[in-house]
Design an enzyme around this catalytic site. Structure first.
Site: not given
Length: 293
Positions: A25, A82, A103, A154, A166, A215, A236-237
């Site tokens: 990102d 996005k 996205d 985030g 999983r 995450g 991302g972040s």
């Protein structure tokens, strides 16, 4: 329908080129260049990273055209952007702009609470999030050329991405052992087309590339997702909210490449600065992963 199917195969092939890579990102031309120099296979052009979207609240929409164009002009690697779930007009605008991938993202505020975009109607390929096999196959049936875990964007907390990866892998394993009549019943149970379930059984995996997202905050997180079966990782972040984005970006790329080599993982995990501060998923007021159906 044959034309659409043929186009989907081409889109799917484009996504295959990202395998074993990191998609980052970015919110500026400068960040995009850092990502490209670090070895990212693509960048995701955003106005705000998910951590800021979560913090600031309000309605999160497609990034401004000026912002996306600025990033497209700054790098030679593919640029993604996005759109809100179900927002056909945003997608048509981005296709006209010439982005390489769209996205349809739960990180933005959904525009339609009943329908996702019919992605077969577009020439540009789409990636979509999924928490389980049913969700993944519904998106593929709509024309998605790539799937990613939703995780919880985030937060800097990888637990939800792990859970989703999983779950998908476990469900795929179950499908490979089913007889055809069981596949028909299972398709009804999870809301997935039986033709795609048959394809999953034949391949022993999803029929499209499956990345991890949501995450991922450290090189170890990225390596973990690869260990669980991801084809690559969206970050991302986690990069530009860390103390040293340049070092973190390079470390993420190396971690995805050498995920099965603890000696190299140890080396790249040293001296990368503080990662982004994480959030406890149990305390969240807004769970982005629950957007979509």
């Amino acid at each position: 329908m044959e034309i659409k199917k043929g186009t989907w195969i081409i889109k799917k092939g484009f996504a295959e080129m990202f395998k074993g890579g990191v998609i980052m990102d970015v919110t500026s031309a400068e960040q995009a260049k850092i990502a490209e120099e670090a070895g990212a296979v693509a960048v995701m052009a955003l106005e705000r990273v998910p951590a800021d979207i979560r913090k600031e609240g309000g309605v999160a929409r497609m990034a401004s055209i000026a912002k996306i164009r600025e990033i497209m002009e700054a790098v030679s690697i593919p640029v993604m952007a996005k759109v809100r779930i179900g927002h056909i007009a945003e997608a048509k605008i981005l296709e006209e702009l010439g982005v390489d991938f769209i996205d349809e993202s739960e990180v933005l505020t959904p525009a339609d609470d009943r329908f996702h975009i019919n992605k077969h109607e577009f020439k540009v390929p789409f990636v979509c999030g999924a928490r389980d096999l049913g969700e993944a196959l519904r998106r593929i049936a709509e024309g998605a050329a790539m799937i990613r875990t939703k995780g919880e964007a985030g937060t800097g907390n990888v637990v939800e991405a792990v859970k989703h990866m999983r779950r998908v892998m476990e469900q795929i394993k179950q499908v490979t052992k089913m007889e055809d009549e069981e596949l028909v019943a299972y398709g009804k149970e999870i809301g997935a087309p039986v033709e795609l379930l048959r394809e999953v059984k034949r391949l022993g995996r999803l029929p499209v590339v499956n990345f991890a997202a949501g995450g991922v905050a450290t090189p170890a997180d990225a390596a973990l997702m690869m260990m669980l079966g991801a084809d690559g990782v969206f970050v991302g972040s986690g990069i530009f909210k860390s103390k040293d984005p340049r070092k973190m970006a390079k470390a993420m790329v190396l971690a995805v490449t050498y995920w099965d080599n603890p000696r190299i993982l140890l080396k790249i995990s040293e001296d990368i600065g503080e990662p982004m501060r994480g959030l406890d998923v149990e305390e969240l007021e807004v769970r982005m992963q629950e957007r979509g159906w």
